[in-house]
Design an enzyme around this catalytic site. Structure first.
Site, PDB file in Angstrom:
ATOM      1  N   ARG A  68       0.828  -1.212   0.000  1.00 47.24           N
ATOM      2  CA  ARG A  68       0.000   0.000   0.000  1.00 47.24           C
ATOM      3  C   ARG A  68       0.861   1.261   0.000  1.00 47.24           C
ATOM      4  O   ARG A  68       0.672   2.185   0.768  1.00 47.24           O
ATOM      5  CB  ARG A  68      -0.973   0.002   1.181  1.00 47.24           C
ATOM      6  CG  ARG A  68      -2.249   0.811   0.876  1.00 47.24           C
ATOM      7  CD  ARG A  68      -3.387   0.473   1.816  1.00 47.24           C
ATOM      8  NE  ARG A  68      -3.211   1.013   3.146  1.00 47.24           N
ATOM      9  CZ  ARG A  68      -3.530   2.272   3.486  1.00 47.24           C
ATOM     10  NH1 ARG A  68      -4.037   3.103   2.590  1.00 47.24           N
ATOM     11  NH2 ARG A  68      -3.361   2.682   4.716  1.00 47.24           N
ATOM     12  N   HIS A 113      14.480   9.453 -16.363  1.00 48.36           N
ATOM     13  CA  HIS A 113      13.068   9.075 -16.383  1.00 48.36           C
ATOM     14  C   HIS A 113      12.906   7.746 -17.102  1.00 48.36           C
ATOM     15  O   HIS A 113      13.276   7.608 -18.265  1.00 48.36           O
ATOM     16  CB  HIS A 113      12.192  10.127 -17.059  1.00 48.36           C
ATOM     17  CG  HIS A 113      10.749   9.705 -17.078  1.00 48.36           C
ATOM     18  ND1 HIS A 113      10.025   9.519 -15.930  1.00 48.36           N
ATOM     19  CD2 HIS A 113       9.914   9.365 -18.104  1.00 48.36           C
ATOM     20  CE1 HIS A 113       8.802   9.109 -16.239  1.00 48.36           C
ATOM     21  NE2 HIS A 113       8.714   8.999 -17.543  1.00 48.36           N
ATOM     22  N   ASP A 128       3.696   4.725 -19.711  1.00 48.90           N
ATOM     23  CA  ASP A 128       4.392   5.465 -18.661  1.00 48.90           C
ATOM     24  C   ASP A 128       3.404   5.697 -17.525  1.00 48.90           C
ATOM     25  O   ASP A 128       2.386   6.378 -17.698  1.00 48.90           O
ATOM     26  CB  ASP A 128       4.898   6.797 -19.216  1.00 48.90           C
ATOM     27  CG  ASP A 128       5.705   7.597 -18.205  1.00 48.90           C
ATOM     28  OD1 ASP A 128       5.847   7.143 -17.047  1.00 48.90           O
ATOM     29  OD2 ASP A 128       6.188   8.683 -18.564  1.00 48.90           O
TER      30      ASP A 128
END
Length: 278
Positions: A68, A113, A128
């Site tokens: 979580r 990235h 993405d």
């Protein structure tokens, strides 16, 4: 793609994002990308508190699928890549240079990235799920000039210098560059280096303040420091300034679904950075 039997981790992931009943087919990729963006938040709690984020696939799955929690691009897009690979998609791990907020004359940024190239019978796409507040919530077809609409914004690709591709986004303003990349497969060590750099370099924005985002089909919620913003498609953003570290932790739980119990020192770090200016 070829069909495969889902492993326990993939089955748990599909259950977490609300796609456990999805059938392998042309719509599965889009359903996975939408469900992931709507369920697993982008968040930088680990680098913000000085904790090393995981880069190993098993550790990433333990955090994002079973724990979580959310994470940043190295985690989100590692998890997505691994799931799509196990489901039988032809995937290539890629890395790009972030251009968001920069003009064309700005110097090159670092290759930090992560994203994924996905080849399907319907065409070639990028997927993405780790670009924070402006993440594309749909797979994007890799072709120049085509405007591709999502619930939150429009995107398009253009060809850059050499063999590069540039992703552009248009929300409420003009077109702006998000990142640039090429199609060279990226080895795992490059992601490990990028993650380490952004975790430890003193100029890394991920160290200096909270950045959290969750993008569902009808709203996009973001937390920047102690400012909570909620925006629906075509609506005026609702902004809330949270008044204490306790309110920030409450928003992380109730708005973004993040379990902060295991994040050591988070409340004190929030207090020092966002409420005392230290």
């Amino acid at each position: 793609m070829t069909t495969t039997t889902a492993t326990p981790t993939v089955a748990s992931y599909l259950d977490r994002i609300g796609a456990a009943d999805a059938q392998v087919g042309p719509d599965l990729l889009a359903r996975i990308v939408r469900g992931h963006n709507a369920t697993i938040p982008f968040e930088n709690l680990d680098p913000f508190t000085g904790t090393e984020p995981p880069v190993d696939g098993g550790a990433v799955a333990a955090k994002l699928v079973h724990g979580r929690r959310g994470g940043w691009c190295f985690e989100h897009n590692r998890l997505l890549h691994d799931v799509l690979d196990e489901l039988g998609y032809r995937v290539t791990p890629l890395v790009g240079r972030v251009r968001l907020g920069l003009d064309a004359s700005a110097a090159a940024t670092s290759r930090t990235h992560r994203l994924t190239l996905v080849e399907t019978d319907e065409g070639v796409f990028t997927a993405d799920v780790g670009f924070g507040a402006t993440t594309p919530t749909e797979p994007l077809r890799l072709e120049a000039g085509t405007v591709q609409r999502t619930a939150q914004a429009e995107y398009r690709y253009r060809r850059g210098p050499g063999d590069t591709w540039v992703l552009e986004r248009r929300g409420s303003g003009d077109w702006a560059d998000q990142y640039v990349f090429d199609l060279t497969p990226t080895p795992a060590i490059d992601y490990a280096m990028g993650s380490w750099y952004l975790t430890h370099h003193p100029d890394s924005g991920f160290r200096r303040g909270l950045a959290v985002a969750l993008s569902g089909p009808d709203r996009r919620s973001t937390l920047s420091g102690n400012r909570l913003t909620v925006r629906g498609p075509g609506t005026v953003a609702e902004e809330h300034e949270l008044g204490s570290p306790a309110e920030v932790l409450q928003a992380l739980d109730e708005v973004f679904g993040i379990d902060t119990a295991g994040v050591a020192g988070l409340a004190e770090r929030v207090r020092r950075v966002h409420f005392t200016g230290a």
